[in-house]
Motif scaffolding. Structure first.
Motif, PDB file in Angstrom:
ATOM      1  N   GLU A 122       0.949  -1.128   0.043  1.00 49.33           N
ATOM      2  CA  GLU A 122      -0.035   0.069  -0.113  1.00 49.33           C
ATOM      3  C   GLU A 122       0.863   1.157  -0.034  1.00 49.33           C
ATOM      4  N   ARG A 123       2.125   1.248   0.759  1.00 54.92           N
ATOM      5  CA  ARG A 123       2.691   2.286   0.742  1.00 54.92           C
ATOM      6  C   ARG A 123       3.587   2.725  -0.629  1.00 54.92           C
ATOM      7  N   ASN A 124       3.536   1.438  -1.094  1.00 53.37           N
ATOM      8  CA  ASN A 124       4.301   1.937  -2.735  1.00 53.37           C
ATOM      9  C   ASN A 124       3.487   2.157  -3.728  1.00 53.37           C
ATOM     10  N   THR A 125       2.269   2.291  -3.455  1.00 54.65           N
ATOM     11  CA  THR A 125       1.235   2.789  -4.549  1.00 54.65           C
ATOM     12  C   THR A 125       1.180   4.321  -4.749  1.00 54.65           C
ATOM     13  N   LEU A 126       0.863   4.799  -5.667  1.00 55.90           N
ATOM     14  CA  LEU A 126       0.684   6.205  -6.065  1.00 55.90           C
ATOM     15  C   LEU A 126      -0.287   6.631  -5.232  1.00 55.90           C
ATOM     16  N   GLY A 127      -0.115   7.778  -4.670  1.00 55.23           N
ATOM     17  CA  GLY A 127      -1.191   8.286  -3.513  1.00 55.23           C
ATOM     18  C   GLY A 127      -1.673   9.900  -4.012  1.00 55.23           C
ATOM     19  N   PRO A 128      -2.355  10.217  -3.186  1.00 55.40           N
ATOM     20  CA  PRO A 128      -2.865  11.934  -3.454  1.00 55.40           C
ATOM     21  C   PRO A 128      -1.547  12.559  -3.504  1.00 55.40           C
ATOM     22  N   VAL A 129      -1.530  13.850  -4.256  1.00 57.52           N
ATOM     23  CA  VAL A 129      -0.841  14.950  -3.792  1.00 57.52           C
ATOM     24  C   VAL A 129      -1.402  15.686  -2.782  1.00 57.52           C
ATOM     25  N   VAL A 130      -0.434  15.836  -1.867  1.00 57.76           N
ATOM     26  CA  VAL A 130      -0.790  16.614  -0.429  1.00 57.76           C
ATOM     27  C   VAL A 130      -0.241  18.151  -0.610  1.00 57.76           C
ATOM     28  N   GLN A 149       9.178   9.675  20.605  1.00 60.46           N
ATOM     29  CA  GLN A 149      10.617   9.666  21.489  1.00 60.46           C
ATOM     30  C   GLN A 149      11.270  10.818  21.340  1.00 60.46           C
ATOM     31  N   GLN A 150      11.402  11.599  20.232  1.00 55.80           N
ATOM     32  CA  GLN A 150      11.958  12.737  19.500  1.00 55.80           C
ATOM     33  C   GLN A 150      11.275  13.979  19.620  1.00 55.80           C
ATOM     34  N   PHE A 151      10.181  14.072  19.303  1.00 56.21           N
ATOM     35  CA  PHE A 151       9.199  15.119  18.979  1.00 56.21           C
ATOM     36  C   PHE A 151       7.832  14.907  19.361  1.00 56.21           C
ATOM     37  N   THR A 152       7.112  16.012  20.121  1.00 55.93           N
ATOM     38  CA  THR A 152       5.811  15.744  20.431  1.00 55.93           C
ATOM     39  C   THR A 152       4.959  16.094  19.275  1.00 55.93           C
ATOM     40  N   ASN A 153       3.558  15.849  19.316  1.00 57.97           N
ATOM     41  CA  ASN A 153       2.626  16.144  18.416  1.00 57.97           C
ATOM     42  C   ASN A 153       2.693  17.786  18.142  1.00 57.97           C
ATOM     43  N   VAL A 154       2.035  18.126  17.238  1.00 51.29           N
ATOM     44  CA  VAL A 154       1.521  19.404  16.780  1.00 51.29           C
ATOM     45  C   VAL A 154       0.217  19.797  17.484  1.00 51.29           C
ATOM     46  N   VAL A 155       0.364  20.768  18.208  1.00 41.76           N
ATOM     47  CA  VAL A 155      -1.068  20.934  18.754  1.00 41.76           C
ATOM     48  C   VAL A 155      -1.945  21.957  18.100  1.00 41.76           C
ATOM     49  N   THR A 156      -1.175  23.007  17.626  1.00 47.72           N
ATOM     50  CA  THR A 156      -2.020  23.850  16.648  1.00 47.72           C
ATOM     51  C   THR A 156      -1.038  23.952  15.432  1.00 47.72           C
ATOM     52  N   SER A 157      -1.777  23.606  14.211  1.00 49.48           N
ATOM     53  CA  SER A 157      -1.130  23.395  12.990  1.00 49.48           C
ATOM     54  C   SER A 157      -1.060  24.822  12.187  1.00 49.48           C
ATOM     55  N   LYS A 158      -2.072  25.581  12.372  1.00 44.07           N
ATOM     56  CA  LYS A 158      -2.178  26.886  11.567  1.00 44.07           C
ATOM     57  C   LYS A 158      -1.869  26.458  10.077  1.00 44.07           C
ATOM     58  N   SER A 159      -2.508  25.304   9.743  1.00 46.96           N
ATOM     59  CA  SER A 159      -2.491  25.040   8.087  1.00 46.96           C
ATOM     60  C   SER A 159      -3.634  24.225   8.044  1.00 46.96           C
ATOM     61  N   ARG A 160      -3.831  24.064   6.779  1.00 50.49           N
ATOM     62  CA  ARG A 160      -4.933  23.327   6.116  1.00 50.49           C
ATOM     63  C   ARG A 160      -4.025  22.140   5.167  1.00 50.49           C
ATOM     64  N   VAL A 161      -4.828  21.236   4.934  1.00 45.26           N
ATOM     65  CA  VAL A 161      -4.219  20.162   4.040  1.00 45.26           C
ATOM     66  C   VAL A 161      -5.096  20.089   3.213  1.00 45.26           C
ATOM     67  N   MET A 162      -4.659  19.968   1.711  1.00 44.60           N
ATOM     68  CA  MET A 162      -5.511  19.671   0.585  1.00 44.60           C
ATOM     69  C   MET A 162      -4.938  18.513  -0.083  1.00 44.60           C
ATOM     70  N   MET A 163      -5.691  17.489  -0.138  1.00 42.02           N
ATOM     71  CA  MET A 163      -5.347  16.221  -1.164  1.00 42.02           C
ATOM     72  C   MET A 163      -6.289  16.094  -2.409  1.00 42.02           C
ATOM     73  N   VAL A 164      -5.401  16.268  -3.575  1.00 41.20           N
ATOM     74  CA  VAL A 164      -5.967  15.891  -4.789  1.00 41.20           C
ATOM     75  C   VAL A 164      -5.269  14.537  -5.444  1.00 41.20           C
ATOM     76  N   ALA A 165      -5.934  14.115  -6.243  1.00 45.95           N
ATOM     77  CA  ALA A 165      -5.555  12.962  -7.131  1.00 45.95           C
ATOM     78  C   ALA A 165      -4.368  13.123  -8.057  1.00 45.95           C
ATOM     79  N   PRO A 166      -3.400  12.608  -8.086  1.00 46.08           N
ATOM     80  CA  PRO A 166      -1.990  12.783  -8.852  1.00 46.08           C
ATOM     81  C   PRO A 166      -2.747  12.945 -10.437  1.00 46.08           C
TER      82      PRO A 166
END
Length: 103
Positions: free
Chosen positions: A23-31, A51-68
């Motif tokens: 699944e990881r090796n298949t073509l996915g959306p453009v993010v 173990q190295q970095f905490t989660n992002v609490v406030t992202s101040k960004s939006r994500v758009m995913m479209v088909a390649p």
């Protein structure tokens, strides 16, 4: 791309890969991420290295995913390497933008 695909066909036996790997090796959306001060988006905010970095609490960004986009025809390059109009090079560049000539 052709060299990589041929190497994959030669050296990787798909029968030995796990379902997740296939699944990881298949073509996915453009993010695409874009800035939004009021965003409450939490997609992609979980740390992949907790173990190295905490989660992002406030992202101040939006994500758009479209088909390649579809693949280019076999005889089409798809990308031509060229300088963007207005680009300067060499010793006349502003300070803070070094080139091999100025280093």
């Amino acid at each position: 791309e052709k060299v990589l695909l041929e190497a994959e066909r030669t050296h990787v036996n798909p029968a030995r890969l796990k379902k997740e790997e296939l699944e990881r090796n298949t073509l996915g959306p453009v993010v695409t991420f874009y800035y939004d001060e009021k965003s409450k988006e939490d997609l992609f905010c979980q740390s992949t290295l907790p173990q190295q970095f905490t989660n992002v609490v406030t992202s101040k960004s939006r994500v758009m995913m479209v088909a390649p986009p579809p693949p280019f025809p076999a005889n089409e390059k798809g990308f031509t390497s060229q300088m963007t109009k207005g680009t300067t090079t060499g010793l006349g560049n502003p300070k803070g933008f070094p080139t091999l000539q100025t280093l």
